[in-house]
Scaffold this motif. Structure first.
Motif, PDB file in Angstrom:
ATOM      1  N   TRP A  67      -7.378  -6.141  -1.859  1.00  0.00           N
ATOM      2  CA  TRP A  67      -6.572  -7.282  -1.412  1.00  0.00           C
ATOM      3  C   TRP A  67      -7.210  -8.594  -1.829  1.00  0.00           C
TER       4      TRP A  67
ATOM      5  N   GLN B 183       0.820  -1.199   0.000  1.00  0.00           N
ATOM      6  CA  GLN B 183       0.000   0.000   0.000  1.00  0.00           C
ATOM      7  C   GLN B 183       0.861   1.259   0.000  1.00  0.00           C
TER       8      GLN B 183
ATOM      9  N   MET C 177       0.531  -3.658   4.489  1.00  0.00           N
ATOM     10  CA  MET C 177      -0.850  -3.187   4.564  1.00  0.00           C
ATOM     11  C   MET C 177      -0.970  -2.032   5.538  1.00  0.00           C
TER      12      MET C 177
ATOM     13  N   VAL D 267       2.650  -9.024   2.048  1.00  0.00           N
ATOM     14  CA  VAL D 267       1.816  -7.829   1.948  1.00  0.00           C
ATOM     15  C   VAL D 267       2.276  -6.778   2.952  1.00  0.00           C
TER      16      VAL D 267
ATOM     17  N   PHE E 293     -11.325  -9.571   1.563  1.00  0.00           N
ATOM     18  CA  PHE E 293      -9.979  -9.954   1.992  1.00  0.00           C
ATOM     19  C   PHE E 293     -10.003 -11.273   2.763  1.00  0.00           C
TER      20      PHE E 293
END
Length: 911
Positions: free
Chosen positions: A211, A178, A231, A229, A240
């Motif tokens: 996601w 992200q 996040m 990931v 998700f």
């Protein structure tokens, strides 16, 4: 991506031919909207990255002010590009993006990466701009990554649709982030560490593709072995969790979630423009979906490597083999502090090691093989220790002492990289002296760590990953038959309060609500006068308790609304009058209850909403000091008995409930089932905002809710805005009581995890012919009834697929038995299409059950927004073809696959 032929729902392949996201990850034509030659611009960098890393496709610059860009003919708009464009990379200013997306949809573009910034991260105007972009994209079937992102790389094909300074090496790790800036740092680090990637994705603000979409897609990507990931916010929590729960079974998902502290959470929200919830809830969500959470960026790739190279441990017990005491102690401290355990060596192992090691060895775990250990001593010790059934994993530590042979020792250990059936980790401590040995171990698949404490923590993380997956898919017990739960009575209690304009249920109403879900409550009677209170007390029997009955006051003890241990009529009358006088406004009477001995444990179960994950349930130590002790654990509803037990195990009070200091244990099985019923109450009654039962008295003799508090959402709240559970609850609306033409009474209902034992018996009733007709090949009974397979069949995500079972009560045994199963599955990314399959027990075939089940399955499809249903049916399966024709399916012969293709448009009425 070619779809693999598969007819077994337990082994669904997530890869379908030309998935929507293929246009982004595997495009044949790419247009760069906003391409330019201006040095240092994003438009120039993106163009250069695409043309300097050949991906086997064609790149078209789009710029109305230029005839060409970097020597390539440019076009004034996407509509004038001479070929159909798969992927549009948009780098034009934010205000122009809605118009660009509109042109892309009209031109048939299927995927877009919006790199442009200036959207929700800038405030309300940016949010409005995003809404316009999404409205335009929804006019077609275009999927969008971004906006405000770095872009997407597919190193396997050479696609570099980013403005990063470099192209990632090919590998087996998919990295999703992200933060674009963090991605560029990781990319630079990867060149030094020689880390390769199957995909490299900057998700931006996740306007469309989130996601869940990416995890599903990468779950079906054969090049991806693990997903890591970074996040900051979860986005669509249900999507998700749905994707992660399915994919984590076969591919590790490792997440570092920023925002553990309140200050960091605020920073993350500001950065992404998204809400972030409680970090405790995030932990609960990751546990529920099988995601492994780590705290350091380095751990992301450590865990991806370890889980791809070594088997997962079956338990938390680690055996440490070392040639120095100090590193063994460090490893032990780190192991225990992170939640692992030292394995206790069996007598057989101790005797074996006595015959292998010098007399001065440590005679325990850690196994100190002493500083003069040669390669053979290391290898034989590892082999002997790995055979011990009390050990779940091995850590081998080497320090470079004068007589140590780091390289030869590494070579001696390579045969044990996979041969033990248990994970083997290594810590070769040092620098140049151990470098060759480290290289040998890594090449053989034994992960190495510079320090033993890091290795020990990694082992515990591996165990935690195994434990979480096991918790999700362990076969639970049924907490209650549907007949014992009165959902309509519960809904009526809530409805009456809402119609009266109240958001607070009285204690009496709260206890009736619990009773409707089979949760035992103390007898409670409402009195509106001292005389009525005395009469109720006489019928109940002394001593009694008087509590405030109020439609407006939440906490009774704060206003003197509780009077205990009243022994006679005079005390009851006096207590009623005194309470009425002290409370004043808000006094609506008093409840009279028996005085219950608090011999036992005071617990609390409760629920409150989280902004990202919706309702969350709590279990812990109760009583008046609940906020002080803060002994609690959170979970996402609805629960199974397994998940309830796992939640309870994370509290300190749980050890006491098992029995301590001569006390008899509480009936933990009954407590699990009570907690499950409570979680279903929370999940199925969406108007409940907050609820707690405190105290819930737990003793060896009984479980009893002594007090309860329920707060509703305000009456003016639109129903569609009520928080929904992150995991879709059991769909009770799809339960039907039916009767077959021969008079047999059956129930058709969605499958549930507790059905696994019934599914085993169902498969025992099938003939080889029925098995072949369903699966297109023979599959023996042990294969069909293996736990690993049945978990995929019974533990379904009701948001993505639906399986209905037909069951009846055996007249002779009174036991439930499954007669047939029908399933409707949505391929990932194709939400309006579904494929059905059905299997009927031989003794119930040709009795109308198949037609009835398929008709109900199509009703479910319509209700779930599915427009098109398909199926593959063997040529010789004429009964199934007959049922399909009867219900309106069109059938065509496919001689290549040797099947009949059945198809039904659900917009047409069912016959």
């Amino acid at each position: 991506m070619k779809r693999l032929k598969n007819t077994d729902p337990a082994h669904d392949v997530l890869g379908y031919e030309r998935q929507p996201l293929d246009a982004i990850f595997n495009p044949e034509t790419v247009a760069v909207v906003g391409a330019t030659e201006r040095p240092g611009s994003v438009g120039r960098t993106v163009m250069w990255n695409l043309i300097s890393n050949p991906f086997g496709g064609t790149v078209f610059p789009v710029n109305p002010k230029r005839a060409n860009v970097l020597g390539i003919k440019a076009y004034p708009s996407i509509a004038e590009v001479p070929e159909r464009v798969d992927l549009a990379v948009i780098v034009s200013p934010a205000p122009t993006v809605p118009g660009v997306v509109r042109e892309c949809v009209e031109a048939g573009v299927r995927g877009a990466i919006i790199i442009s910034a200036g959207f929700r991260e800038t405030g309300p105007e940016g949010e409005a701009l995003e809404r316009r972009v999404l409205e335009e994209a929804r006019r077609g079937r275009m999927r969008i990554i971004g906006p405000n992102c770095l872009g997407v790389m597919n190193p396997g094909t050479g696609l570099n649709a980013t403005f990063a300074a470099g192209m990632a090496r090919p590998g087996s790790v998919a990295f999703l982030s992200q933060s674009g800036a963090l991605m560029t740092a990781i990319l630079d680090m990867s060149f030094q560490e020689n880390v390769g990637f199957s995909s490299f994705v900057s998700v931006g603000s996740m306007l469309d593709v989130g996601w869940g979409d990416l995890i599903y897609y990468l779950g079906g990507d054969p090049k991806t072995r693990s997903i890591v990931v970074y996040m900051e916010s979860v986005g669509d929590a249900r999507s998700f969790l749905s994707a992660a729960r399915e994919v984590a079974l076969t591919k590790p998902i490792i997440v570092i979630k920023a925002g553990r502290t309140e200050q960091a959470a605020r920073a993350a929200a500001s950065h992404t423009g998204s809400l972030t919830g409680s970090d405790e809830v995030i932990d609960a969500a990751f546990r529920r979906s099988g995601v492994l959470r780590v705290e350091r960026i380095s751990d992301l790739f450590n865990m991806a490597e370890v889980l791809s190279k070594q088997p997962r441990p079956r338990g938390p017990r680690l055996t440490v083999v070392t040639n120095a005491g100090g590193p063994g102690v460090l490893a032990t401290d780190a192991l225990i502090r992170s939640g692992g355990h030292l394995a206790e060596l069996s007598q057989e192992t101790l005797q074996s090691l006595d015959g292998l090691l010098p007399a001065a060895w440590s005679h325990g775990n850690p196994i100190d093989v002493l500083g003069d250990a040669d390669p053979e001593r290391y290898a034989r010790t590892l082999e002997a220790a790995a055979r011990d059934p009390e050990s779940d994993g091995m850590l081998v530590i080497l320090t470079p002492q004068d007589m140590t042979e780091p390289t030869a020792t590494a070579e001696a250990l390579t045969p044990y990289a996979r041969g033990t059936g248990k994970p083997v980790l290594a810590s070769w401590m040092g620098g140049q002296q151990v470098a060759a040995g480290v290289s040998i171990l890594n090449g053989a698949g034994i992960p190495t760590f510079d320090y033993p404490d890091t290795a020990a923590r990694t082992f515990t993380s591996m165990w935690r990953y195994t434990y979480n997956l096991r918790s999700i898919y362990e076969t639970p017990e049924l907490a209650a038959d549907d007949e014992t739960i009165d959902r309509e009575a519960a809904a009526e209690i809530i409805r009456e309060a809402r119609e009266a304009g109240r958001t607070l249920l009285t204690e009496y109403e709260s206890k009736r609500l619990l009773a409707a879900y089979g949760i035992p409550t103390v007898e409670t009677r409402v009195a509106r006068s001292p005389d009525e209170a005395a009469a109720h007390a006489a019928r109940i029997g002394y001593p009694v308790v008087l509590k405030l009955h109020s439609e407006t006051i939440t906490h009774k003890t704060d206003v003197g609304g509780v009077r205990l241990n009243l022994q006679n009529e005079e005390e009851v009358r006096r207590a009623y009058r005194e309470m009425e006088a002290s409370v004043g406004e808000g006094f609506d009477g008093a409840t009279v209850q028996p005085m219950v001995s608090l011999e036992g444990y005071e617990l609390i179960i409760g629920s409150s909403p989280d902004p990202q994950f919706g309702p969350v349930v709590l279990f812990g130590s109760g009583g008046q000091l609940v906020e002080v002790y803060r002994d609690r654990a959170l979970a996402l509803p609805p629960l199974t008995t397994t998940l309830a037990r796992r939640t309870m195990e994370r509290t300190r009070i749980y050890e006491a409930l098992k029995g301590v200091r001569g006390r008899a244990p509480v009936d933990l099985g009954a407590l699990e089932k009570l907690f499950v019923r409570f979680s279903h109450l929370v999940a199925e009654q969406p108007w409940i905002r907050e609820m707690d039962v405190n105290p819930l008295l737990a003793s060896p003799e009984r479980l009893l809710a002594l007090d309860a508090r329920v707060v509703l959402h305000p009456p003016e709240t639109p129903e569609k805005e009520l928080p929904r559970t992150a995991i879709r609850p059991y769909p009770n609306q799809y339960v039907w009581r039916e009767e077959l033409p021969d008079g047999t009474r059956i129930t058709i209902r969605p499958i549930r995890p507790e059905d696994e034992p019934l599914m085993v018996k169902f498969h025992e009733s099938l003939s080889p012919e029925s098995v072949y007709m369903r699966y297109f090949h023979m599959m023996n009974l042990p294969q069909r009834t293996a736990h690993e397979r049945l978990t995929r069949i019974c533990f379904i995500d009701y948001a993505r697929e639906m399986a209905l079972v037909a069951e009846r009560r055996n007249p002779a045994t009174k036991e439930r038995e499954i007669m047939g199963v029908a399933r409707l599955s949505r391929p990932a990314g194709l939400s309006e299409e579904a494929e059905f399959s059905m299997l009927i027990s031989d003794k119930y075939q040709r009795r109308g059950l198949g037609t009835l089940m398929l008709r109900r399955l199509l009703e479910v499809g319509r209700a779930e927004g599915i427009r098109r249903v398909t199926a593959d049916i063997l040529f010789e399966n004429r009964p199934m073809q007959k049922i399909c024709r009867k219900l309106g399916f069109s059938l065509r012969r496919d001689t290549e696959d040797m099947v009949m293709k059945a198809e039904l448009d659900l917009l047409q009425p069912v016959s």
